[in-house]
Design a protein around this motif. Sequence first.
Motif, mmCIF file in Angstrom:
data_model
loop_
_atom_site.group_PDB
_atom_site.id
_atom_site.type_symbol
_atom_site.label_atom_id
_atom_site.label_comp_id
_atom_site.label_asym_id
_atom_site.label_seq_id
_atom_site.Cartn_x
_atom_site.Cartn_y
_atom_site.Cartn_z
ATOM 1 N N UNK A 94 -3.808 -81.445 -131.559
ATOM 2 C CA UNK A 94 -3.257 -81.285 -130.217
ATOM 3 C C UNK A 94 -1.772 -80.991 -130.247
ATOM 4 N N UNK A 95 -1.039 -81.719 -131.103
ATOM 5 C CA UNK A 95 0.400 -81.478 -131.231
ATOM 6 C C UNK A 95 0.670 -80.046 -131.671
ATOM 7 N N UNK A 96 -0.063 -79.600 -132.697
ATOM 8 C CA UNK A 96 0.144 -78.240 -133.208
ATOM 9 C C UNK A 96 -0.110 -77.207 -132.119
ATOM 10 N N UNK A 97 -1.193 -77.386 -131.389
ATOM 11 C CA UNK A 97 -1.507 -76.453 -130.310
ATOM 12 C C UNK A 97 -0.452 -76.516 -129.214
ATOM 13 N N UNK A 98 -0.050 -77.743 -128.869
ATOM 14 C CA UNK A 98 0.934 -77.908 -127.810
ATOM 15 C C UNK A 98 2.273 -77.305 -128.151
ATOM 16 N N UNK A 99 2.738 -77.523 -129.383
ATOM 17 C CA UNK A 99 4.027 -76.968 -129.791
ATOM 18 C C UNK A 99 3.969 -75.442 -129.844
ATOM 19 N N UNK A 100 2.834 -74.905 -130.331
ATOM 20 C CA UNK A 100 2.697 -73.448 -130.397
ATOM 21 C C UNK A 100 2.750 -72.831 -128.990
ATOM 22 N N UNK A 101 2.000 -73.407 -128.064
ATOM 23 C CA UNK A 101 2.015 -72.901 -126.691
ATOM 24 C C UNK A 101 3.386 -73.119 -126.058
ATOM 25 N N UNK A 102 3.964 -74.289 -126.296
ATOM 26 C CA UNK A 102 5.282 -74.586 -125.734
ATOM 27 C C UNK A 102 6.336 -73.607 -126.231
ATOM 28 N N UNK A 103 6.225 -73.201 -127.495
ATOM 29 C CA UNK A 103 7.165 -72.226 -128.034
ATOM 30 C C UNK A 103 7.114 -70.915 -127.280
ATOM 31 N N UNK A 104 5.918 -70.489 -126.920
ATOM 32 C CA UNK A 104 5.781 -69.249 -126.142
ATOM 33 C C UNK A 104 6.343 -69.419 -124.729
ATOM 34 N N UNK A 105 6.089 -70.590 -124.158
ATOM 35 C CA UNK A 105 6.621 -70.854 -122.821
ATOM 36 C C UNK A 105 8.148 -70.820 -122.845
ATOM 37 N N UNK A 106 8.737 -71.452 -123.859
ATOM 38 C CA UNK A 106 10.194 -71.484 -123.976
ATOM 39 C C UNK A 106 10.755 -70.076 -124.156
ATOM 40 N N UNK A 107 10.125 -69.290 -125.012
ATOM 41 C CA UNK A 107 10.624 -67.938 -125.286
ATOM 42 C C UNK A 107 10.528 -67.031 -124.048
ATOM 43 N N UNK A 160 11.416 -70.463 -130.685
ATOM 44 C CA UNK A 160 9.965 -70.641 -130.664
ATOM 45 C C UNK A 160 9.327 -70.339 -132.005
ATOM 46 N N UNK A 161 9.813 -69.299 -132.680
ATOM 47 C CA UNK A 161 9.274 -68.968 -134.009
ATOM 48 C C UNK A 161 9.653 -70.038 -135.034
ATOM 49 N N UNK A 162 10.877 -70.540 -134.943
ATOM 50 C CA UNK A 162 11.296 -71.597 -135.858
ATOM 51 C C UNK A 162 10.449 -72.847 -135.681
ATOM 52 N N UNK A 163 9.927 -73.059 -134.478
ATOM 53 C CA UNK A 163 9.103 -74.232 -134.203
ATOM 54 C C UNK A 163 7.774 -74.198 -134.949
ATOM 55 N N UNK A 164 7.460 -73.090 -135.607
ATOM 56 C CA UNK A 164 6.247 -73.051 -136.430
ATOM 57 C C UNK A 164 6.329 -74.053 -137.580
#
Length: 381
Positions: free
Chosen positions: A330-343, A28-32
């Motif tokens: 939207x993509x940036x927000x979605x990926x950031x939230x998705x990273x937390x969900x995955x973690x 999730x952090x790498x997804x930044x």
Amino acid sequence: MHFGSAAMMRVCDPMLPALARDFGVTTGQAASTISAYAIAYGLLQFFFGPAGDRWGKRRVIGFAALATVAGNLLALVAPTLEVLVLARVLSGAAAAGIIALVLAWIGDTVPYAERQVVLARFLTASLTGMMAGQWAAGVLTEHVGWRAVFALLVLLLGTGGTIIILDRALRSEGRAGGASRSHLRAIADVLSVPWARAMLAFVAVEGALAFGAVAFLPAFLAHSYGLSLSTAAAIVVLYGLGGLGYAFAARWLVPRLGETGVALAGGVALALAWTALALGTHWAMALPAAALAGLGFYSLHGLMQTHATQMVPALRGTAVSLFAATMFIGIASGVAVAGRVVDHLGYRPLFAACAGGLLVLALLFAWRLRARARAAAHTPS
């Protein structure tokens, strides 16, 4: 040129496990590296759209391509994840001046009745770039190292930008009708149109849900099924192949289903695909699911893209760039939230949530299209 820009956009997806390992962080952090690129790409649209209207779209595209070289060079030598994120910010900021302005240029030169087909052809080049970028990134990351990916991007974008800048035709490129407006005035004029505001909201949600899921698909395949990065990246290429299926079928698909039907079909395909990935128990399920997800996304997004080129014709560069801006925010927000969900919850709950959200989005968009069509039919000519 948009081939290279599209490739650069998705190269970090298959790198995430390797970046997490090399820098000692979570996936999730790498997804930044993905969300940072998307934020910069989205925000700089507010500059490049009006700049294209004022100084000429092709000219701005050429200089933007050359500017991406700086970010990719920094990524090539990045010693920490923080530096790599900064490099992706620079790359995304520069790349903001490429694809949206190409779309706007198509809108300037192609009548609306023919635009869906031409944009589908444009989509073919973009998808080929994305697929090549994802596949090459997976292969190079596994066999050479992720830094080699950025070296290749330096060569590709630097060469393309130089060719455009040296084109003599740029000397005669005229200014568009929106040249006299300031950047802020041009943006305000676009935002004053109700349909433009609705389109921006639709594409922001679409970007968050669709890319929040697909960004983690390679990592999901590697983590859940033990696939190599190159194999996972090759499977994700099927997402692009599904999009190519839409691009080739657009000529007959839209006349037969109508715009509302295409939107609904895209939403159903997306919901089925991501639900299958959320519930599947074997990696082979990802093969048809990835292709179906790509077909669904590009059916829905291709329709949105066509409407974006006609939101405000007098300020098409600004309008299309705002469309791209909200999508990438939207993509940036979605990926950031998705990273937390995955973690915290894992990949499958993420895919399930995106499946439901994309279906609802498609239903709402189809409803608005039908309402606009009815209003137009009752409007005196």
